[in-house]
Motif scaffolding. Structure first.
Motif, PDB file in Angstrom:
ATOM      1  N   LEU A 284      12.169  15.051   6.883  1.00  0.00           N
ATOM      2  CA  LEU A 284      11.044  15.600   6.120  1.00  0.00           C
ATOM      3  C   LEU A 284      10.236  14.481   5.489  1.00  0.00           C
ATOM      4  O   LEU A 284       9.032  14.572   5.333  1.00  0.00           O
ATOM      5  N   ARG A 285      10.977  13.434   5.139  1.00  0.00           N
ATOM      6  CA  ARG A 285      10.339  12.332   4.447  1.00  0.00           C
ATOM      7  C   ARG A 285       9.288  11.671   5.323  1.00  0.00           C
ATOM      8  O   ARG A 285       8.291  11.159   4.835  1.00  0.00           O
ATOM      9  N   ARG A 286       9.553  11.706   6.619  1.00  0.00           N
ATOM     10  CA  ARG A 286       8.607  11.046   7.516  1.00  0.00           C
ATOM     11  C   ARG A 286       7.272  11.761   7.564  1.00  0.00           C
ATOM     12  O   ARG A 286       6.291  11.202   8.026  1.00  0.00           O
TER      13      ARG A 286
ATOM     14  N   GLN B 147       5.627  12.359   5.138  1.00  0.00           N
ATOM     15  CA  GLN B 147       4.821  11.704   4.111  1.00  0.00           C
ATOM     16  C   GLN B 147       4.324  10.376   4.681  1.00  0.00           C
ATOM     17  O   GLN B 147       4.840   9.321   4.377  1.00  0.00           O
ATOM     18  N   THR B 148       3.271  10.469   5.525  1.00  0.00           N
ATOM     19  CA  THR B 148       2.876   9.303   6.296  1.00  0.00           C
ATOM     20  C   THR B 148       2.063   8.311   5.501  1.00  0.00           C
ATOM     21  O   THR B 148       1.872   7.188   5.920  1.00  0.00           O
ATOM     22  N   GLY B 149       1.530   8.744   4.384  1.00  0.00           N
ATOM     23  CA  GLY B 149       0.662   7.863   3.634  1.00  0.00           C
ATOM     24  C   GLY B 149      -0.806   8.027   4.000  1.00  0.00           C
ATOM     25  O   GLY B 149      -1.670   7.448   3.365  1.00  0.00           O
TER      26      GLY B 149
ATOM     27  N   TYR C 126      -2.333  14.462   5.156  1.00  0.00           N
ATOM     28  CA  TYR C 126      -2.059  15.366   4.042  1.00  0.00           C
ATOM     29  C   TYR C 126      -3.034  16.542   4.071  1.00  0.00           C
ATOM     30  O   TYR C 126      -2.656  17.683   3.812  1.00  0.00           O
TER      31      TYR C 126
ATOM     32  N   LYS D 184      -6.614   8.896  -3.007  1.00  0.00           N
ATOM     33  CA  LYS D 184      -5.927  10.041  -2.408  1.00  0.00           C
ATOM     34  C   LYS D 184      -6.027  11.268  -3.304  1.00  0.00           C
ATOM     35  O   LYS D 184      -6.308  12.373  -2.855  1.00  0.00           O
TER      36      LYS D 184
ATOM     37  N   LEU E 255       1.094   3.750   0.104  1.00  0.00           N
ATOM     38  CA  LEU E 255       2.006   4.679  -0.554  1.00  0.00           C
ATOM     39  C   LEU E 255       2.440   5.722   0.450  1.00  0.00           C
ATOM     40  O   LEU E 255       1.635   6.535   0.899  1.00  0.00           O
ATOM     41  N   LYS E 256       3.697   5.685   0.829  1.00  0.00           N
ATOM     42  CA  LYS E 256       4.149   6.692   1.786  1.00  0.00           C
ATOM     43  C   LYS E 256       5.655   6.877   1.703  1.00  0.00           C
ATOM     44  O   LYS E 256       6.336   6.198   0.940  1.00  0.00           O
TER      45      LYS E 256
END
Lengths: 652, 508, 99
Positions: free
Chosen positions: A620-622, A624-626, A631, B186, C97-98
């Motif tokens: 799941l953490r992946r 959060q791509t940045g 998003y 962001k 930030l990721k």
């Protein structure tokens, strides 16, 4: 469903509470001051821990004063209780409403009855003696004030545990005891072993806590409450499955706190703490919390024979395991710790026998509190004179150098192996009787345990106080100061007369506890005199074997290879290996990704975990791509889902 | 035509804060740079305290002010009071100047290039950024208005007034400015995106009901005039905007990044106060305006609550940065609050109010502790650096452990009572399966909280570990207050529970 | 007047805006797309105001314009700062930030 149940439960509760059958009265007069019992040590702890260095000078006095004040209060309450009729000795005093959320209400209220006052007197009485003893023992420790603060905290938490009238409040005391014990075991944190032991006690106790949490959750689910009166009153209406489950969950909690199989491993390591701590934790209090929990929950266990059988099995296994471990240990404190495990096993077994055994469990718990505290403090006194040497192979012939310690220790010794008329004889004999009355197997287990107890305790005595001197130091070991020997005398006295007094003074402890625990008598499969004779013969046999092995021959200073059983016992019967396989390893898998500080690679450890949550988490953490745009995609997808979810509901 | 009457007395807290914010802007223009910092801090604190006093004096009011645009009722006042208390502590943290040599947590001038000569000069001259205080006041004003807004337009304005200053505050960190600016970008882009979605939903709701007032929307729902598609889409889109602000899954992606990048005092402020305000607004909107169609939005919230609790708790397991971990924990907490929201009754409102208050206090305290653990590069937020903190600085570590235990919901902390009340509210509201998920998520979450405690107390300190900075009195008092409140509300929660219960009735 | 046409146009504008946020890398363009979404909402408000025959929707539209202006001020400030730092206005570059 729950709200109806809780309404029902409240209706039952207002009719009059149940404490194993006797009516519970609203506390008035002196009983309204029950809270003072907890307030004294709590205040002491607050002063000592928050007061800082200003209280360094008088810290130990404040600590002792708080504990003794609590003891005096306990005696006053006990005396007042004696003045009440025998079926009207239970009092509740509500302090404040803790939570009132929806249908679930928790009151912080205290329940003072025959069972809790017995514990109160044991905790504060033995606790006070240990406080006094610690003045001498910790004299040269610069953090003595803090030590007394922790001791007071421990006493306060333990008192809350036994006085609570609600499982949740009990659990708070339960956790408080755990916290204080963790702080005390790790008190000498400069010793790495102490830090490791504290960590282990922490982890194993969390497993036990899971049992408590599950038990309480089940209670909320089934009864809509965790208050004793409501739970016990409505237990009869619940299905056997639930009651058995609750009983087993409580047993798991008790195992963690009381070092019962399979959660016993932390206790032996916990000997790293300063010795009075070991005494306090073992003898007087913490490990008996599990027995208290089971006896207090009598109303639940009475309805769940299967859970009771489980309790008996756990007790029997632990009693034999502890005894065998005690035979092989050369470290005096660890030998005593094994013995503690074994004795708690006796109590657990007795508690598992139901109404026939509850009172005897508590009886043995009290006498054990006397003689085990006596012996732990005696061992501390020996160590004090021997410059903190704990290996019994380096002792020998200490009876001349330390006569007071020897005499008092001998009283404890005679009590634990069950020689009449010392305290342990009465209590242990009652348990053996009850066990035989129940069935042959438990009876034989307790009998065998008595024999082994006699063996290892004699071994300990012989290696420490008799035989050739094996210590190397130039000047002979000195006797401890009187501030340390006075508590020894007191406890030795109790070890001698405690059993007889408790059993026959007034109506005796069985009648005293009967309103709470109920009473039941089973027929023995053989005449009583025969059983007593067999028991005593077993004990004498154990003593004789020990004398043949350690009294006639000189004790070797190096460690002999020993039989496979001895080796196994030296390794705590592989309790650690077991725990590692059952609890630690899966736990480690789970934590490998999480508690990554134990791993070398910090971020690398996160990847490639085998467990469900760890793996799911890193996957799941992946997401959060940045990238802001990804998003935004997630959000827009969410918008679609939300709007669809709204529209779909309207579809016929 | 009659001019509308404005109830100035009832709106006094809002007017005070906005007035002070405007004064703050004027101070920027007219007060010499040397004395600006103390003046700004004083003005901000004075205004916040004055507003808090006004809120307390208003307690018990239940009316609709400003021609129906602003509600002055129990939930609004309770949340406003809590937000103000938290904001006062936050401003104290903002003003902390002992951690960085002679500076605070903010860049001396946000417009300078990171690493440029210009920046170095400003740092050397110990220039302080003072715009943060009026910005924070504007944000607080928006937060006060958000849960009190009683019509759609006011709701939108409050949302923007609250968010715009926050976007800027996020980008002003003194250290790691690249990350800070990225966080601001962001937050801004996604925030604006969600606002647009929210506004579009608002348009649909207006299109259905033909009015902006919550009360009249509720009446329109009862009248049932058909064209439900527009209404449902509108409610869904508005929910998205609010769920974004509270950080619910799947609208949570900004949370960890922004929490990590923003200056830590701002993160604490944002995590505590924004969530309070947004939940307050959401509860009012859904209970007062959309209460009549709860069967339509309840399933949606069920799904969101489950996803939020699980994703928040599970992803937090593998975090290695303390601020990110707290961010995911805040996501999980949003899920716990949503479980009670599903119940949609007065008990639920009370439970939510209590939960938010306790959560806000603990969060603020936890982030303040994070600011104190520092190494040469500023705050040491990597978890590995926290190893053995308990040996080096037992008091600080114990305080942090207390906050974590409160997050985990361990008895004797405020978090336990909070969790208990939202879960019982959810069970009574017929959402028992949600509670089961909630308990599972709590268990998972407890794991990573306990892991940090274990890390602090049981592992050996890292060789080049961080030092614990000695804060000024302000921060110390702030953290102590937070810890004391967390413990006290865990032992004697009765008074605050009663207060929340009394304050749980919305005016319509 | 058939309000449906206006509404469809507003939905189309909104979708274009949303798509713009998703596909355009330049922060400025992404931001302009958000503005487009706001204006789509404005169009919907005005349409509904006309439909219901009250002024509320039109008032909202004015407020939204003001808010959008304020948002531009804040947004441009942030985007310009980050552009000066990184010499790039691509939102994909800002991805430190990721995870």
């Amino acid at each position: 469903m729950t709200s109806t149940l809780s309404a029902l439960a409240t209706a039952v509760a207002t009719e009059g509470g149940h404490g194993g059958g006797q009516a519970v009265a609203e506390a008035t007069g002196v009983f309204d001051l029950t809270w003072l019992l907890i307030a004294f040590p709590l205040l002491g702890a607050a002063i000592l821990l928050l007061g800082g260095r200003r209280t360094d000078k008088v810290g130990h006095l404040i600590g002792c004063g708080a504990s003794i004040a609590s003891f005096v209060m306990g005696v006053v309450l006990f005396a007042a209780m004696l003045g009440e009729p025998s079926d009207g000795r239970a009092f509740t005093s509500q302090l404040w409403e803790y939570v009132n959320a929806g249908g679930y209400t928790v009151d912080v209220s205290l329940l003072l009855d025959q069972l809790s006052i017995s514990f109160v007197l044991l905790i504060t009485g033995v606790g006070s003696l240990i406080h006094v003893y610690s003045i001498g023992y910790m004299e040269h420790d610069e953090r003595r004030r803090r030590f007394f603060g922790y001791l007071n905290l421990f006493v306060a938490a333990m008192l809350l545990l036994v006085l609570a009238a609600d499982y949740l409040v009990l659990f708070i005391g339960w956790e408080g005891v755990g916290l204080a014990s963790y702080l005390l075991i790790g008190f000498w944190q400069h010793k790495n072993s102490a830090a490791v032991a504290a960590k282990k006690a922490f982890v194993v106790n969390r497993v036990g806590d899971m049992g408590m949490v599950l038990a309480m959750s089940s209670m909320v689910l089934v009864f809509g409450s965790t208050a004793f009166d409501v739970v016990f009153a409505s237990a009869e209406g619940a299905s056997t499955g639930w009651v058995t489950a609750i009983g087993l969950f409580l047993l798991l909690g008790a195992c963690g706190k009381s070092a019962q199989f399979p959660l016993q491993s932390w206790l032996l390591d916990a000997m790293e703490g300063p010795t009075p701590v070991s005494a306090l934790i073992h003898a007087a209090t913490m490990v008996t919390a599990g027995v208290y929990l089971i006896v207090r929950s009598a109303a639940i266990y009475d309805l769940a024979p299967d859970a009771r059988t489980a309790v008996v099995i756990v007790g029997a296994i632990t009693l034999l395991m502890g005894a065998i471990i005690g035979c092989a240990k050369d470290d005096i404190k660890k030998a005593l710790a094994g013995s503690t495990m074994s004795q708690i096993g006796y109590m657990t077994l007795a508690a598992g026998l139901g109404p026939a055994g509850y009172a005897f469990a508590i009886f043995h718990l009290l006498t054990h509190g006397f003689f085990k505290a006596n012996m732990f403090l005696g061992a501390g006194s020996v160590m004090h004179g021997m410059h903190d040497e704990v290996n019994m192979r380096r002792y020998g012939g200490l009876r001349i150098a330390m006569p007071v310690t020897f005499i008092t220790f001998a009283m404890g010794y005679l009590a634990i192996i069950g020689i009449p008329p010392f305290a342990g004889y009465f209590s242990k004999d009652k348990i053996i009787e009850a066990a035989f009355a129940d069935n042959w197997i438990t009876g034989l287990a307790t009998l065998l345990g008595a024999g082994i107890t006699a063996f290892y305790m004699t071994r300990l005595m012989l290696m420490t106080f008799f035989g050739n001197r094996r210590w190397k130091q130039s000047e002979p070991p000195h006797e401890s100061p009187s501030v340390m020997t006075a508590p020894l005398w007191a406890l030795a006295f109790l070890s001698v007369v405690g059993g007889f007094a408790l059993l026959y003074f007034g109506a005796g402890i069985v009648d005293w506890l009967a309103p709470v625990t109920g009473e039941e008598h089973h027929e023995l499969p053989m005449p009583l005199w025969l059983l007593i004779t067999i028991t005593l013969a077993t004990v004498v046999a154990g003593v004789a074997v020990a004398w043949l092995m350690y009294g006639r021959r000189a004790v070797r200073e190096d460690v002999p290879a020993g039989s496979p059983l001895t080796v196994a016992a030296r390794n705590d019967l592989y309790g650690d290996a077991f725990n590692e396989a059952v609890f630690m390893r899966p736990g480690q898998y789970l934590t490998r990704s999480l508690v990554y500080f134990e791993n070398r690679g910090v971020d690398g450890a996160v990847v490639g975990t085998a467990t469900a949550f760890g793996g799911l988490s890193s996957r799941l953490r992946r997401l959060q791509t940045g990238f802001v745009r990804s998003y935004a995609v997630t959000m827009l997808g969410g918008v679609g889902v939300v709007v669809l979810a709204m529209l779909v509901v309207r579809l016929p | 035509m009659n001019a509308p009457t404005i109830e100035y007395a009832e709106l006094a807290p809002l007017i005070t804060i906005f007035g002070a914010a405007v004064i703050g802007v004027l101070i920027e223009a007219f007060v010499p740079r040397k004395v600006r910092h103390p003046v700004q801090v004083a003005v901000a604190l004075l205004a916040l305290v004055a507003a808090l006093v006004q809120v307390i004096l208003l307690a018990g009011t239940g009316m609709v002010a400003a021609v129906g645009a602003v509600a002055v009722d129990g939930p609004a006042l309770f949340l406003q009071g809590t937000i103000l208390v938290l904001a006062i502590i936050s401003v104290a943290f903002f003003a902390e100047r002992r951690l960085e040599a002679g500076g605070d947590a903010f860049a001396p001038a946000a417009s300078t290039l990171p690493g440029s000569e210009e920046e170095r000069i400003l740092v050397r001259e110990r220039m302080l950024q003072t715009e943060v205080y009026p910005l924070a006041l504007f944000a607080v004003g928006g937060m006060l208005l958000f849960p009190a807004a009683n019509d759609l337009l006011m709701l939108f304005i409050a949302l923007e007034v609250m968010s715009l200053p926050l976007y800027l505050l996020c980008g002003m960190a003194r250290r790691r400015r690249l990350l800070s600016q990225e966080a601001a970008l962001k937050y801004f882009l996604l925030g604006a995106f969600s606002s647009a979605i929210f506004l579009f939903g608002m348009a649909f709701v207006y299109g259905y009901a033909g009015t902006l007032r919550f009360g009249e929307i509720s009446e329109a729902l009862t009248a049932n005039i058909g064209q439900d598609g527009i209404l449902l889409a509108g409610v869904g889109l508005m929910a998205v905007g609010l769920l974004f602000k509270v950080g619910a899954v799947p609208f949570h992606s900004w949370t960890p990044d922004v929490y990590q990048g923003a200056p830590t005092p701002v993160t604490g402020f944002m995590a505590a106060c924004t969530k309070l305000a947004a939940f307050g607004a959401m509860v009012r909107l859904f209970y007062v305006a959309f209460g009549g169609m709860r069967t339509d939005w309840q399933p949606m919230l069920w799904a969101v609550a489950i996803a939020t609790m699980l994703v928040g708790a599970v992803v937090a397991l593998t975090q290695t940065d303390i601020k990110r971990m707290l961010a995911y924990s805040s996501i999980a907490h949003a899920g716990f609050v949503l479980t009670a929201m599903v119940a949609a009754d007065q008990t639920a409102t009370a439970a939510i109010l209590f939960y938010l208050a306790t959560y806000g206090i603990a969060t603020l305290g936890a982030f303040a502790v994070v600011t104190l653990v520092r190494d040469s590069g500023g705050e040491a937020t990597h978890l590995a650096k926290w190893a053995g903190l308990g040996r080096r600085s037992p008091v600080l570590a114990a305080t942090f452990a207390l906050f974590l235990l409160a997050f985990a919901g361990i008895p004797l902390t405020s978090g336990f009572v909070g969790k208990l009340s939202v879960f019982t509210a959810a069970i009574d509201g017929g959402a028992a399966p949600l509670v089961v998920v909630g308990v599972i998520a709590s268990a998972i979450a407890a794991f990573f909280y306990v892991r940090v405690i274990v890390l602090m107390f049981f592992s050996d300190p890292a060789p080049e570990g961080p030092t614990v900075a000695v804060p000024s009195l302000w921060t110390a008092v702030g953290i102590t207050l937070g810890a004391a409140a967390t413990l006290l509300l865990g032992i004697v929660p009765g008074p605050l529970l009663d207060l929340a219960q009394q304050a749980s009735l919305f005016v319509r | 007047m058939n309000p449906t046409n206006y509404l469809v146009l507003s939905v189309i504008l909104f979708s274009i805006g949303a798509a713009g946020v998703l596909v355009r890398r330049n922060a400025l363009v992404a931001f302009m797309s958000v503005e487009l979404m706001l204006n789509a909402a404005n169009l919907a408000f005005v349409t509904f105001a006309r439909m219901h025959g009250n002024l509320d929707g039109q008032i909202v539209a004015f407020f939204v314009m003001v808010v959008a202006a304020a948002e531009v001020v804040v947004g441009l400030a942030i985007i310009v700062t980050i552009f000066r730092t990184r010499r790039s206005a691509s939102v994909d570059d800002a991805s430190l930030l990721k995870l």
